[in-house]
Design an enzyme around this catalytic site. Structure first.
Site: not given
Lengths: 479, 479
Positions: A289, A301, A335-336, A363, A435
């Site tokens: 993604h 990510d 996606e997030e 992912d 994140h």
């Protein structure tokens, strides 16, 4: 090629000529030599690393709706066109949430010296509502789980709720990072929504990650229009501090969070087809993604997923290998914080689901890869021996089956019967950076990235050329 | 005492009674039993941990001149008075530097997509000057060392200089953390001053620390009134990013730093005397520094030093042990950005230096302690066998001699002939947290803190009761 020829016997030269010839004639298919060539080519190439540098150094964060996300769409599309792939930009309407100011301090607690307040390190969660510009001040209640929240329901209204639930790093190091993450992250999703429903003034979760560098980990909250309250992740250190201070007596926090929810924005899935030969209408997806959170540069990510998927096509292109089925590289958008890219693709391909033979998504970061995971049916597992054999020399011959992988962008296709594949990755430290601002280029080890490409490329090729039926995913209905 | 008596023989009861009696009569001196009692009492006590929680949870950061530093003076003085010590607040005028806004982004570089800029994580260095409120924009030059700066001297004027010098974490893990720190931190001191002299618009250093969580490490710059330019530490990740982007072509940064240099503030060294008996005019100092940087709560740097020094007196008090010499607990002010506390004490005690028998400071964090370091003369080392024997059962029997320790607050006393002592600490991860927001309470392991107190208490007691001369420190003149 020159260096190889200088040192080889006549027999090897003959074999090499045959291989070279075959590349221009019939596709080499899944014979072990072809699989080995793909693996070895990937293990020697830094093409993916260069794309990773382009994406993370030149663009950086790529949250849906941002200038970075738009730039990433263009960058990936351009790179795929250079490889000769057929590129389609599939329009996707994405949520557009923008971070604002975010500061907090503990302004009242037992034993506080005059003039002293304690700063709390936190970061707004995606979809968070805003406080007034000047912030709000409210008492804090700290709970350990949903049970305690329920037991203290009468105290929630008008207060700031903190879920102080620690990420289980030991579990992550035992190889169950996903489970550890799931246990913690439910408070970011369900917990935030629940606190909003119960009338909390704001809601805080302890960051879901195992490191101790006072980093807040952002991510999607469970908040929706009409019920958005200020929501943030505090660092593990600050959650522990607040728990200790709450044990001394009443605790109050001043909280300033000024994110904005803007109208949905126009964005795209980047779809790049590397056309097949005799089965060109059948599709094998390889993907990652493109969007990321806004704090780091999303190297793990999920720039890693995107550039390794891109590099599958680069690898085959350099070998001049053409697959029987069409290989479709997809860089998913959103996606997030919405999953709109996956949903849009699914909607557009409902009628064509049966032509999707398999779908791969990477992912789970750039840790060491030691094989693949899949949701193919049990009966198909026997057909994968040559794939495993080709990956065994690089210690990546594991093939782990589950009834469903539930990958962020593939779960809809999987529910529609398309078997999912994903690299099997050492995730023991993945969530320490996940994140956070620290998800950056330097976290990706070049050797691990090459291995990642090799596993993805060999698997994609294998799926695109399989003679045997791999069947459909047999997904139990979701609870 | 009750539990002990229940299970002991008549002989042990007799011995215990004798010890108890001796505590009220003559001091027990340096006999092995007394040293063992001190060690064991410290290893059982969490008094220091409670003081650490008070200092870091209730107060937090304690930068010189701040409300936190003032609150810490009061808190420590109160706690020492409760122990019955004679407390003096020694006035110290301290620099008063206050952090402001600090943001930066890379606004021009080769390959930058339209609308995209890259955020740089940084934090102002102590003593930094300010940019205009709206910031400045200037080209960046990245240098690897002083040689490269000299070679590129013509480029410095009007530009932002970045010293991209990596902290050598491998060296730290080999046991030479101090050397690794010294190699990196010279750019924060000398490098910042040099860049200012050469006309740089601003100066950046790569953070001196070995972790990879994108943390900037603050600390004192070498800047002085009249030549203050904006100065900041960037995270290791951002330094590497800037180096990579500079390799692609010209690089420009927008920098906003708005710290303020305020007039010197009134503060104090906290001096708490636990009076000696027959040699009360002779002094053994045990100390740590009370001020900290402003980003974290200074648990390792240096609440640990202060609370372990305080706990030396608590330990002796609980045992009702009175030393022959006076034990002087000092919580120094302003070690971090001026050294004014140490200098003030030295000035006031110049005439009395000969009465200072030894001075201990703990200022290297809360890692595992395995002995002591000292600058006593070689000839005195033979007198320390009983001390080493008393610490051996807890695997802390090492006594490492150097010609000078050069501790932050003791180097002046050391130069005046007072032998220095400091705990010998595993520092392999100390600099990962040093001067960052992550220097917090949870980083201190309770067991390591107890050991720390034990080593400090036994050593302090030993020095306060020694019969043999330990002589004076024999410090070579400073270069």
């Amino acid at each position: 090629m020159n260096r190889t020829l200088r040192h080889t016997s006549a027999l090897t030269i003959l074999a090499a000529s045959m291989l070279a010839a075959s590349a221009f004639a019939a596709p080499p298919g899944n014979d072990p030599a072809a699989l080995g060539q793909i693996r070895n080519a990937a293990l020697k190439s830094d093409w993916a690393l260069e794309r990773l540098a382009d994406m993370t150094d030149l663009i950086g964060p790529r949250l849906s709706g941002s200038a970075g996300a738009a730039a990433a769409v263009t960058q990936v599309a351009d790179a795929m066109r250079k490889l000769g792939a057929t590129v389609t930009l599939q329009p996707v309407k994405v949520p557009h949430w923008v971070r604002g100011a975010e500061t907090a301090s503990l302004v009242e607690y037992a034993g506080r010296p005059a003039g002293v307040t304690q700063r709390v390190v936190l970061t707004a969660l995606g979809g968070s509502g805003a406080t007034p510009q000047a912030g709000l001040i409210a008492p804090v209640i700290v709970v350990r789980d949903f049970e305690e929240l329920k037991a203290r329901a009468a105290e929630v209204k008008g207060r700031i709720v903190l879920f102080d639930v620690a990420f289980d790093q030991q579990m992550a190091e035992r190889g169950q990072a996903g489970t550890a993450y799931g246990q913690a992250v439910i408070y970011r999703g369900v917990g935030t929504r629940l606190a909003a429903q119960m009338g909390a003034a704001a809601v805080l979760v302890r960051s879901a990650g195992g490191a101790d560098y006072r980093l807040p980990h952002t991510g999607a909250s469970g908040l929706q229009d009409g019920a958005r309250i200020p929501a943030a992740a505090v660092s593990a250190e600050d959650a522990m501090l607040m728990t200790r201070l709450a044990a001394r007596g009443p605790l109050s926090m001043q909280l300033i969070l000024t994110p904005q929810v803007l109208p949905d924005a126009d964005s795209f899935n980047v779809i790049a087809d590397f056309p097949g030969t005799d089965k060109a209408d059948e599709i094998v997806i390889v993907s990652g993604h493109l969007d990321s959170w806004d704090l780091g540069t999303g190297a793990n990510d999920d720039a890693t997923g995107v550039v390794t998927a891109m590099a599958v096509i680069d690898t085959l292109k350099k070998l001049d290998f053409r697959p029987r089925r069409t290989i479709r590289m997809i860089a998913w958008m959103n996606e997030e914080n919405g999953g709109r890219g996956g949903a849009t693709y699914l909607e557009a391909n409902k009628a064509n689901a049966a032509k999707h033979i398999a779908a791969i998504e990477s992912d789970e970061g750039s840790g060491r890869v030691f094989g693949m995971r899949t949701s193919v049916g049990n009966e198909a597992m026997k057909h994968f021996a040559p794939l495993k054999a080709a990956l065994l020399p690089m210690q990546a011959g594991a093939l782990q089956r589950a009834d469903a992988l539930g990958m962020g962008d593939l779960h809809g296709l999987e529910a529609a019967g398309v078997p999912s594949f994903a690299p099997l990755i050492d995730e023991s430290t993945y969530f320490n950076y996940h994140h956070t601002p620290a998800d950056t280029f330097d976290k990706v080890k070049p050797e691990d990235l090459r291995r990642h490409v090799a596993v993805m490329a060999v698997t994609t090729w294998y799926l695109a050329n399989m003679e045997q039926p791999i069947g459909r995913a047999n997904v139990p209905p979701r609870q």
